[in-house]
Design a protein around this motif. Structure first.
Motif, PDB file in Angstrom:
ATOM      1  N   LEU A   4     -27.826  49.256  21.379  1.00 38.39           N
ATOM      2  CA  LEU A   4     -26.931  50.112  21.094  1.00 38.39           C
ATOM      3  C   LEU A   4     -25.656  49.921  21.832  1.00 38.39           C
ATOM      4  N   PHE A   5     -25.748  49.705  23.220  1.00 42.56           N
ATOM      5  CA  PHE A   5     -24.762  49.758  24.018  1.00 42.56           C
ATOM      6  C   PHE A   5     -23.788  48.308  23.609  1.00 42.56           C
ATOM      7  N   VAL A   6     -24.615  47.200  23.453  1.00 42.46           N
ATOM      8  CA  VAL A   6     -24.001  45.898  23.279  1.00 42.46           C
ATOM      9  C   VAL A   6     -23.393  45.914  21.968  1.00 42.46           C
ATOM     10  N   LEU A   7     -24.011  46.471  20.883  1.00 48.65           N
ATOM     11  CA  LEU A   7     -23.289  46.586  19.373  1.00 48.65           C
ATOM     12  C   LEU A   7     -21.955  47.573  19.857  1.00 48.65           C
ATOM     13  N   TYR A  25      -6.149  46.138  12.403  1.00 49.74           N
ATOM     14  CA  TYR A  25      -7.263  46.358  12.835  1.00 49.74           C
ATOM     15  C   TYR A  25      -8.241  45.789  11.595  1.00 49.74           C
ATOM     16  N   ASN A  26      -9.189  45.108  11.791  1.00 45.28           N
ATOM     17  CA  ASN A  26     -10.188  44.556  10.880  1.00 45.28           C
ATOM     18  C   ASN A  26     -11.517  45.064  11.287  1.00 45.28           C
ATOM     19  N   ILE A  27     -12.111  46.399  10.602  1.00 43.26           N
ATOM     20  CA  ILE A  27     -13.058  46.864  11.177  1.00 43.26           C
ATOM     21  C   ILE A  27     -14.307  46.192  10.252  1.00 43.26           C
ATOM     22  N   THR A  28     -14.315  45.767   9.350  1.00 39.69           N
ATOM     23  CA  THR A  28     -15.647  45.056   8.681  1.00 39.69           C
ATOM     24  C   THR A  28     -15.722  43.767   9.354  1.00 39.69           C
ATOM     25  N   LEU A  29     -14.800  42.909   9.936  1.00 39.50           N
ATOM     26  CA  LEU A  29     -15.193  41.649  10.628  1.00 39.50           C
ATOM     27  C   LEU A  29     -15.539  42.120  11.937  1.00 39.50           C
ATOM     28  N   SER A  30     -14.973  43.161  12.865  1.00 42.38           N
ATOM     29  CA  SER A  30     -15.396  43.419  14.019  1.00 42.38           C
ATOM     30  C   SER A  30     -16.933  43.955  13.848  1.00 42.38           C
ATOM     31  N   LEU A 137     -32.050  52.659  11.588  1.00 42.21           N
ATOM     32  CA  LEU A 137     -31.190  53.205  10.498  1.00 42.21           C
ATOM     33  C   LEU A 137     -29.866  53.006  10.637  1.00 42.21           C
ATOM     34  N   LEU A 138     -29.390  53.140  11.683  1.00 44.54           N
ATOM     35  CA  LEU A 138     -28.001  52.800  12.138  1.00 44.54           C
ATOM     36  C   LEU A 138     -27.632  51.282  11.875  1.00 44.54           C
ATOM     37  N   PHE A 139     -28.417  50.471  12.229  1.00 42.91           N
ATOM     38  CA  PHE A 139     -28.219  49.083  12.091  1.00 42.91           C
ATOM     39  C   PHE A 139     -28.332  48.970  10.562  1.00 42.91           C
ATOM     40  N   ILE A 140     -29.083  49.408   9.986  1.00 46.16           N
ATOM     41  CA  ILE A 140     -29.167  49.079   8.343  1.00 46.16           C
ATOM     42  C   ILE A 140     -27.613  49.735   7.695  1.00 46.16           C
ATOM     43  N   ILE A 141     -27.467  50.961   8.051  1.00 46.41           N
ATOM     44  CA  ILE A 141     -26.067  51.470   7.714  1.00 46.41           C
ATOM     45  C   ILE A 141     -25.090  50.518   8.032  1.00 46.41           C
ATOM     46  N   TRP A 142     -24.837  50.079   9.378  1.00 47.91           N
ATOM     47  CA  TRP A 142     -24.105  49.094   9.839  1.00 47.91           C
ATOM     48  C   TRP A 142     -23.835  47.865   9.078  1.00 47.91           C
TER      49      TRP A 142
END
Length: 151
Positions: A4-7, A25-30, A137-142
């Motif tokens: 989570l910290f790395v992400l 900003y490019n949120i999706t690419l980031s 779940l966060l990873f999946i949504i991300w």
């Protein structure tokens, strides 16, 4: 906790770097870059902590060590696939499936208090599961939001 910290750290640094270089900003690419870095980070664990991760594989599954190595390789391939336009949506769906399929290993690690880094039975138990399930779940949504929904 470390993934989570790395992400999050990678996401913030990438977001600011793109803003500085491109002026927006490019949120999706980031977010995809951050997920890729996180996947590479976790893939390393499959090769450094193989014995402990083998303990997490459900008992009914054969070839446990091979599964640990294979899932590490799949994480590396997923990290790459998120950046190939022709396959990034497919990669995202496969990563979502991957995270769902990892749930039994996380449940086993929790119930048996497996410390995958040491390969011992002195892990965090249910505390691990209560953190890990929302994290999955966060990873999946991300992945969904940064790759599938944005396509």
């Amino acid at each position: 906790m470390k993934p989570l910290f790395v992400l999050l750290l990678t996401f913030i640094l990438t977001l600011l770097t793109i803003k500085f270089k491109q002026g927006h900003y490019n949120i999706t690419l980031s977010a995809r870059i951050a997920m890729s870095v996180m996947l590479l980070f976790t893939a390393i664990g499959h090769f450094l902590f193989t014995e402990g991760m083998t303990m997490m594989v459900p008992d009914f599954m054969p070839f446990k060590k091979s599964i640990v190595y294979l899932t590490g390789i799949l994480e590396v391939l997923g990290a790459i696939g998120l950046h190939i336009p022709q396959i990034k949506a497919l990669t995202a769906w496969l990563l979502i499936l991957f995270f769902v399929l990892m749930l039994p290993a996380n449940i086993k690690a929790s119930l048996e208090t497996i410390n995958y880094q040491k390969g011992t039975f002195d892990g965090n138990g249910l505390l691990y599961l209560w953190f890990r399930m929302p994290l999955q779940l966060l990873f999946i949504i991300w992945i969904y939001m940064s790759t599938i929904k944005s396509t």
